[in-house]
Design a protein around this motif. Structure first.
Motif, PDB file in Angstrom:
ATOM      1  N   THR A  94      -6.823  38.709 -27.108  1.00 39.60           N
ATOM      2  CA  THR A  94      -7.810  38.495 -26.050  1.00 39.60           C
ATOM      3  C   THR A  94      -9.035  39.383 -26.229  1.00 39.60           C
ATOM      4  OG1 THR A  94      -6.877  40.162 -24.538  1.00 39.60           O
ATOM      5  CG2 THR A  94      -5.938  37.943 -24.451  1.00 39.60           C
ATOM      6  N   LEU A  95      -8.927  40.446 -27.029  1.00 43.44           N
ATOM      7  CA  LEU A  95     -10.069  41.338 -27.237  1.00 43.44           C
ATOM      8  C   LEU A  95     -11.208  40.639 -27.973  1.00 43.44           C
ATOM      9  CD1 LEU A  95      -8.286  44.682 -28.212  1.00 43.44           C
ATOM     10  CD2 LEU A  95      -9.493  44.177 -26.089  1.00 43.44           C
ATOM     11  N   SER A  96     -10.871  39.664 -28.809  1.00 44.50           N
ATOM     12  CA  SER A  96     -11.909  38.950 -29.551  1.00 44.50           C
ATOM     13  C   SER A  96     -12.849  38.198 -28.614  1.00 44.50           C
ATOM     14  CB  SER A  96     -11.278  37.982 -30.556  1.00 44.50           C
ATOM     15  OG  SER A  96     -10.459  37.022 -29.898  1.00 44.50           O
ATOM     16  N   GLU A  97     -12.380  37.860 -27.412  1.00 46.90           N
ATOM     17  CA  GLU A  97     -13.223  37.173 -26.439  1.00 46.90           C
ATOM     18  C   GLU A  97     -14.374  38.058 -25.979  1.00 46.90           C
ATOM     19  OE1 GLU A  97     -10.577  36.125 -23.310  1.00 46.90           O
ATOM     20  OE2 GLU A  97      -9.266  34.900 -24.601  1.00 46.90           O
ATOM     21  N   LEU A  98     -14.195  39.378 -26.125  1.00 47.59           N
ATOM     22  CA  LEU A  98     -15.228  40.335 -25.726  1.00 47.59           C
ATOM     23  C   LEU A  98     -16.021  40.833 -26.936  1.00 47.59           C
ATOM     24  CD1 LEU A  98     -13.097  42.478 -23.232  1.00 47.59           C
ATOM     25  CD2 LEU A  98     -14.628  40.588 -22.691  1.00 47.59           C
ATOM     26  N   GLY A  99     -15.766  40.236 -28.081  1.00 40.91           N
ATOM     27  CA  GLY A  99     -16.448  40.683 -29.283  1.00 40.91           C
ATOM     28  C   GLY A  99     -15.880  41.966 -29.850  1.00 40.91           C
ATOM     29  N   LEU A 100     -14.623  42.277 -29.484  1.00 40.50           N
ATOM     30  CA  LEU A 100     -13.968  43.492 -29.946  1.00 40.50           C
ATOM     31  C   LEU A 100     -12.854  43.144 -30.928  1.00 40.50           C
ATOM     32  CD1 LEU A 100     -13.655  45.286 -26.487  1.00 40.50           C
ATOM     33  CD2 LEU A 100     -15.302  45.817 -28.296  1.00 40.50           C
ATOM     34  N   ASP A 101     -12.544  44.067 -31.819  1.00 37.46           N
ATOM     35  CA  ASP A 101     -11.500  43.843 -32.802  1.00 37.46           C
ATOM     36  C   ASP A 101     -10.136  43.838 -32.131  1.00 37.46           C
ATOM     37  OD1 ASP A 101     -10.670  43.817 -35.778  1.00 37.46           O
ATOM     38  OD2 ASP A 101      -9.479  45.447 -34.919  1.00 37.46           O
ATOM     39  N   GLU A 102      -9.321  42.831 -32.425  1.00 35.27           N
ATOM     40  CA  GLU A 102      -8.035  42.668 -31.742  1.00 35.27           C
ATOM     41  C   GLU A 102      -6.993  43.696 -32.170  1.00 35.27           C
ATOM     42  OE1 GLU A 102      -6.207  39.176 -34.637  1.00 35.27           O
ATOM     43  OE2 GLU A 102      -7.239  38.621 -32.789  1.00 35.27           O
ATOM     44  N   ASN A 103      -7.251  44.427 -33.253  1.00 33.31           N
ATOM     45  CA  ASN A 103      -6.321  45.465 -33.705  1.00 33.31           C
ATOM     46  C   ASN A 103      -6.725  46.859 -33.243  1.00 33.31           C
ATOM     47  OD1 ASN A 103      -4.406  43.931 -35.429  1.00 33.31           O
ATOM     48  ND2 ASN A 103      -6.266  43.427 -36.569  1.00 33.31           N
TER      49      ASN A 103
END
Length: 222
Positions: free
Chosen positions: A58-67
């Protein structure tokens, strides 16, 4: 590690009101003011985030790396931001966080502390912060030595923690095996990259050598 995160991204991370394996909100971090308590919880929380290899898609939805893991200091699960300037007093420099955390971990964790100035809904100037923990290439990160508080051992040397849901717990044998396998993959990848870089360097050196024309010795014979 470069700062690739904006305050707006972190605020959206808080506004979504969702803790996960890679997101933790801390309304108050009382160990910041208590040096003895700080020795225990900070290394435990940061190492657990680094040891947790399951991504948060879900972090990718904010433009953040999911790892990448985020511990937001001065926020709660209801989306509120609080002023923690008093708690951060004397701890608003990244090097102090590195010392407070990595002096108790083996191997050390690659992370970044970012302080943010903010104006809340009431128009008050406040400060909050975030610990950013990218995917680790060398887990497991363990407690480096027994941690004692007031003469009592509160964390034993070699303890390894992971995140489960929104809490922290000791890693299982299976999780430790997965961490070592993850480390081995990174090591092999690094060796391949180093080998490729060496090959490129040799080719480039050979090319430059072919372009170099040695100066002819000057003749002093008239």
């Amino acid at each position: 590690m470069e700062n690739a995160f904006s305050k707006e991204q972190i605020l959206r991370l808080v506004e979504r009101q969702y803790e996960s394996l890679k997101v933790d909100y801390k309304r108050e971090y009382r160990e910041l003011a208590d040096k003895s308590y700080r020795k225990r919880e900070l290394p435990k929380d940061v190492s657990a985030m680094a040891n947790t290899l399951t991504p948060d898609q879900t972090l990718s939805e904010l433009g953040l790396d999911e790892n990448t893991g985020f511990i937001v200091i001065g926020a709660d699960e209801k989306g509120n931001i609080y002023d923690v300037s008093d708690a951060l007093a004397g701890m608003d420099d990244d090097s102090k966080w590195q010392q407070a955390i990595n002096s108790h971990l083996d191997p050390s964790v690659n992370f970044l502390f970012l302080p943010f100035d903010h104006v809340d809904a009431a128009g008050r100037a406040i400060k909050f912060g975030v610990l950013v923990i990218p995917e680790s290439d060398c887990p497991p990160h363990r407690i480096a030595a027994d941690i004692q508080i007031k003469g009592r051992i509160v964390e034993k040397r070699g303890m390894c923690y992971v995140r489960e849901g929104t809490s922290t717990r000791p890693a299982t044998d299976l999780e430790l095996e997965r961490m070592y396998a993850h480390r081995a993959r990174y090591s092999e990848q690094a060796r391949r990259l180093e080998s490729e870089a060496l090959k490129v360097s040799k080719r480039e050196l050979s090319r430059l050598s072919s372009l170099f024309v040695a100066p002819q010795p000057r003749s002093w014979m008239a």
